[in-house]
Design a protein around this motif. Structure first.
Motif, PDB file in Angstrom:
ATOM      1  N   GLU A  92       0.988  -1.384   0.128  1.00  0.00           N
ATOM      2  CA  GLU A  92      -0.096  -0.559  -0.235  1.00  0.00           C
ATOM      3  C   GLU A  92       0.792   0.884   0.015  1.00  0.00           C
ATOM      4  O   GLU A  92       0.588   2.434  -0.485  1.00  0.00           O
ATOM      5  CB  GLU A  92      -0.766   0.070   0.815  1.00  0.00           C
ATOM      6  CG  GLU A  92      -2.011  -0.830   1.019  1.00  0.00           C
ATOM      7  CD  GLU A  92      -2.829  -0.882   2.108  1.00  0.00           C
ATOM      8  OE1 GLU A  92      -3.228  -0.482   2.661  1.00  0.00           O
ATOM      9  OE2 GLU A  92      -3.977  -1.793   2.150  1.00  0.00           O
ATOM     10  N   VAL A  93       1.595   1.512   0.603  1.00  0.00           N
ATOM     11  CA  VAL A  93       2.466   2.932   0.517  1.00  0.00           C
ATOM     12  C   VAL A  93       3.620   2.443  -0.664  1.00  0.00           C
ATOM     13  O   VAL A  93       3.842   3.926  -1.105  1.00  0.00           O
ATOM     14  CB  VAL A  93       3.547   1.931   1.277  1.00  0.00           C
ATOM     15  CG1 VAL A  93       5.280   3.215   1.975  1.00  0.00           C
ATOM     16  CG2 VAL A  93       3.043   2.090   3.702  1.00  0.00           C
ATOM     17  N   LEU A 135       8.145  -1.683  -5.059  1.00  0.00           N
ATOM     18  CA  LEU A 135       7.020  -3.059  -5.518  1.00  0.00           C
ATOM     19  C   LEU A 135       8.092  -3.557  -6.241  1.00  0.00           C
ATOM     20  O   LEU A 135       7.588  -5.098  -5.791  1.00  0.00           O
ATOM     21  CB  LEU A 135       6.388  -2.606  -7.024  1.00  0.00           C
ATOM     22  CG  LEU A 135       5.585  -1.556  -6.609  1.00  0.00           C
ATOM     23  CD1 LEU A 135       4.056  -0.392  -7.651  1.00  0.00           C
ATOM     24  CD2 LEU A 135       4.375  -2.228  -5.087  1.00  0.00           C
ATOM     25  N   VAL A 136       9.103  -3.506  -7.279  1.00  0.00           N
ATOM     26  CA  VAL A 136       9.801  -4.562  -7.428  1.00  0.00           C
ATOM     27  C   VAL A 136      10.878  -5.665  -5.893  1.00  0.00           C
ATOM     28  O   VAL A 136      10.664  -6.876  -6.125  1.00  0.00           O
ATOM     29  CB  VAL A 136      11.000  -4.320  -8.508  1.00  0.00           C
ATOM     30  CG1 VAL A 136      11.742  -5.141  -8.488  1.00  0.00           C
ATOM     31  CG2 VAL A 136       9.900  -3.624  -9.317  1.00  0.00           C
ATOM     32  N   ASN A 172      -9.079   1.803  -8.482  1.00  0.00           N
ATOM     33  CA  ASN A 172      -7.909   0.604  -9.885  1.00  0.00           C
ATOM     34  C   ASN A 172      -7.640   0.091  -9.930  1.00  0.00           C
ATOM     35  O   ASN A 172      -7.813  -0.924  -8.869  1.00  0.00           O
ATOM     36  CB  ASN A 172      -6.980   2.462 -10.071  1.00  0.00           C
ATOM     37  CG  ASN A 172      -6.275   2.462  -8.776  1.00  0.00           C
ATOM     38  OD1 ASN A 172      -6.193   1.757  -7.997  1.00  0.00           O
ATOM     39  ND2 ASN A 172      -5.795   3.584  -8.176  1.00  0.00           N
ATOM     40  N   ALA A 173      -6.834   0.297 -10.799  1.00  0.00           N
ATOM     41  CA  ALA A 173      -5.892  -1.692 -11.162  1.00  0.00           C
ATOM     42  C   ALA A 173      -4.923  -1.232 -10.417  1.00  0.00           C
ATOM     43  O   ALA A 173      -4.384  -2.744 -10.137  1.00  0.00           O
ATOM     44  CB  ALA A 173      -5.020  -0.965 -12.555  1.00  0.00           C
ATOM     45  N   LEU A 174      -4.295  -0.829  -9.652  1.00  0.00           N
ATOM     46  CA  LEU A 174      -3.897  -1.140  -8.264  1.00  0.00           C
ATOM     47  C   LEU A 174      -4.093  -1.228  -7.265  1.00  0.00           C
ATOM     48  O   LEU A 174      -3.088  -1.461  -5.979  1.00  0.00           O
ATOM     49  CB  LEU A 174      -2.640   0.102  -8.690  1.00  0.00           C
ATOM     50  CG  LEU A 174      -2.075   1.182  -9.404  1.00  0.00           C
ATOM     51  CD1 LEU A 174      -1.045   2.145  -8.634  1.00  0.00           C
ATOM     52  CD2 LEU A 174      -1.052  -0.696 -10.102  1.00  0.00           C
ATOM     53  N   GLY A 195     -12.869  -4.137   3.403  1.00  0.00           N
ATOM     54  CA  GLY A 195     -11.469  -3.676   3.569  1.00  0.00           C
ATOM     55  C   GLY A 195     -10.484  -4.835   3.291  1.00  0.00           C
ATOM     56  O   GLY A 195      -9.741  -5.384   3.666  1.00  0.00           O
ATOM     57  N   LEU A 196      -9.938  -5.664   2.405  1.00  0.00           N
ATOM     58  CA  LEU A 196     -10.164  -6.041   1.518  1.00  0.00           C
ATOM     59  C   LEU A 196      -8.099  -5.245   0.862  1.00  0.00           C
ATOM     60  O   LEU A 196      -7.781  -4.039   0.819  1.00  0.00           O
ATOM     61  CB  LEU A 196     -10.074  -6.809   0.264  1.00  0.00           C
ATOM     62  CG  LEU A 196     -11.281  -7.638   0.438  1.00  0.00           C
ATOM     63  CD1 LEU A 196     -11.556  -8.330  -1.419  1.00  0.00           C
ATOM     64  CD2 LEU A 196      -9.939  -8.736   0.490  1.00  0.00           C
ATOM     65  N   PRO A 197      -6.838  -5.817   1.813  1.00  0.00           N
ATOM     66  CA  PRO A 197      -5.802  -5.437   0.901  1.00  0.00           C
ATOM     67  C   PRO A 197      -6.353  -5.383  -0.417  1.00  0.00           C
ATOM     68  O   PRO A 197      -6.540  -5.503  -1.367  1.00  0.00           O
ATOM     69  CB  PRO A 197      -5.006  -6.922   1.876  1.00  0.00           C
ATOM     70  CG  PRO A 197      -5.725  -7.532   2.299  1.00  0.00           C
ATOM     71  CD  PRO A 197      -6.622  -7.314   1.894  1.00  0.00           C
TER      72      PRO A 197
END
Length: 516
Positions: free
Chosen positions: A33-34, A44-45, A151-153, A179-181
């Motif tokens: 999320e951050v 993210l990688v 959104n897609a993220l 509240g799903l991750p």
């Protein structure tokens, strides 16, 4: 360069916490999320490497790629404006006008361009890198329907209460059971198209099942009501306890047959998938009884069935065959014929008026007819997940049990009617290319206020039935003395006379009581 953004819900330093107390390490969900909030593909990688072999790893790589791709597209879109001197110059305003023509039919890109022109370049970039926004219809833990734009993220762009039409903030959303991750929302987006066909197929199956039950419960309710009324009227009749016991027992077993059939099919389906047992594990007595296994010790053989100590084997397929509609219906008819024959034999010598005789026979017929119709329904359509069938539950008092079973059956028409209204209201909020997940509406209904009210209503009536005295008298005197049995107590009065028989419905054995 990653777009800078403030971490949502950033922890605030607490004055009462000692400086030496180390902060808890961020979880993978929090790291995702951050990284997404900061539009940081490098983070993210790194998270993908850290969680390699998990769905989160794949989603992190997808998000990183999505951010890089969208940033390049956005830079390409705005580069001509920047090259012309920016939106504040005449040449730049001309470039803005030309760029607008290419995005005016795409609200997301149009809004992003407007933000860029107004000077919010980071906000514009976040809108674009979030990817396409999809709309989901979900339910909270109270059965209330909400609309989520994600959104897609996996970030929630907007959440609306469909009953009030008002937005829901994230604190309220979490309180109501949302509240799903974020990464799980992303995974859901990726799988949505793949799952849509399955969801629609399951939805159509449920609609067919629920419609069939809705029609049948309306037709069965008068029969359940009549049966319950007969049981009530039989309470203080001068009828031999043995005769009453036969009627009550048949009604209990007959009405409970469909619930047993439904439960057994569900259990066998699990067994055939290899779920719910271990090879070599002993079959419990209750399960053996459910499936009609002969007496003995049975164990799961790990080869699709069970084996006893003699080496005899029953496959799950054979046990399932015994649960089919024809077999269950034939067993019910056999029991009816035997009970009816015993009752008619009793009625030949009993001094009952025509009305009482008619009621006893009518109770048998109603129990048989109700069972026959429900067995056919379960066999053809299965059972709605939210419906409770009259079951042969463990209540020793068969008189009370019969009345409670009839009440259960009668209540199902009200449950089906409430569900139909709930479903028709909920389904209208799904647009083209959308469908609820399998049993999602059904599960939400069981959390709804409407369902809770019906449950509480009939629980109250049931409690009233079960609180009634479990004994009632019969003034009928036996013509011949009956030999005492182990659980039969004969207590003569002071004059040597015997009190009227009392039927103890906990044991269904006629006992005597002392006269005062």
């Amino acid at each position: 360069m990653p777009v800078q953004a403030v971490m949502p819900n950033a922890p605030v330093a607490q004055q009462d916490v000692a400086p030496t107390t180390p902060a808890a390490p961020a979880t993978p969900d929090e790291k995702y999320e951050v990284a997404v909030a900061n539009r940081d593909p490098n983070a993210l990688v790194s998270l993908a490497k850290e969680t390699v072999g998990t769905p989160l790893s794949q989603i992190s790589l997808f998000a990183a790629n999505n951010i890089n791709t969208k940033l390049q597209e956005f830079d390409s879109l705005t580069s001509k404006i920047a090259a012309a001197g920016g939106a504040g110059t005449p040449e730049g305003r001309m470039a803005v006008a030309n760029t607008w023509k290419t995005v005016k039919d795409n609200p997301q890109w149009g809004d992003a361009l407007l933000r860029y022109v107004l000077g919010d370049k980071q906000g514009a970039a976040k809108m674009i890198t979030g990817g396409d926004v999809t709309t989901k219809i979900t339910f909270d833990k109270f059965g209330k329907q909400i609309k989520e734009q994600v959104n897609a993220l996996g970030e929630k762009v907007d959440v609306i209460d469909l009953e009030t039409g008002k937005p829901i903030d994230m604190a309220e959303y979490a309180k109501r059971g949302g509240g799903l991750p974020a990464w799980e929302n992303t995974l859901g987006n990726l799988l949505e198209k793949e799952n849509l066909k399955t969801n629609i197929t399951k939805l159509n199956e449920n609609v067919e099942r629920n419609n069939a039950w809705s029609a049948k419960t309306v037709a069965l309710t008068p029969k359940y009501t009549e049966l319950g009324d007969i049981f009530t009227s039989l309470k203080n009749k001068d009828i031999a306890p043995e005769a009453l016991a036969k009627v009550f027992q048949f009604a209990n077993q007959s009405m409970g047959a469909t619930a047993a059939q439904s439960n057994n099919k569900s259990l066998l389906s699990q067994y055939q998938k290899g779920v719910g047992f271990r090879e070599g594990e002993q079959v419990s007595k209750s399960v053996a009884s459910q499936f009609g296994l002969p007496a003995g010790t049975w164990t799961f053989n790990g080869k699709g069935g069970v084996t006893n100590e003699k080496g005899e084997t029953k496959s799950f397929s054979e046990l399932e065959q015994a649960q089919n509609t024809n077999n269950v219906s034939q067993e019910n008819t056999k029991n009816f014929n035997q009970t009816q024959a015993d009752l008619l034999k009793y009625l030949k010598t009993a001094k009952l008026n025509d009305a009482d005789q008619t009621q006893l026979l009518r109770a048998l017929e109603l129990s048989r007819d109700i069972s026959r119709e429900q067995i056919e329904l379960v066999g053809k359509y299965g059972t709605p997940t939210f419906l409770t069938l009259p079951s042969a539950f463990n209540l020793e008092d068969q008189y009370s049990r019969g009345r409670v079973q009839a009440l259960q059956g009668a209540s199902n028409a009200e449950v089906m009617d409430a569900f139909s209204r709930f479903y028709n209201k909920a389904i209208q909020n799904y647009g083209p290319g959308q469908a609820p997940k399998p049993n999602e509406i059904e599960n939400a209904f069981t959390n709804s206020e409407e369902f809770a009210k019906i449950q509480e209503k009939y629980k109250g009536i049931t409690r009233g039935i079960l609180s009634e005295p479990r004994k009632f008298e019969s003034s009928a005197k036996p013509e011949k003395p009956v030999a005492p049995k182990p659980r039969t107590a004969v207590a003569p009065g002071s004059s040597g006379s015997t009190a009227p028989a009392v039927l103890d419905l906990n044991t269904l054995i006629p006992i005597k009581r002392k006269e005062k």
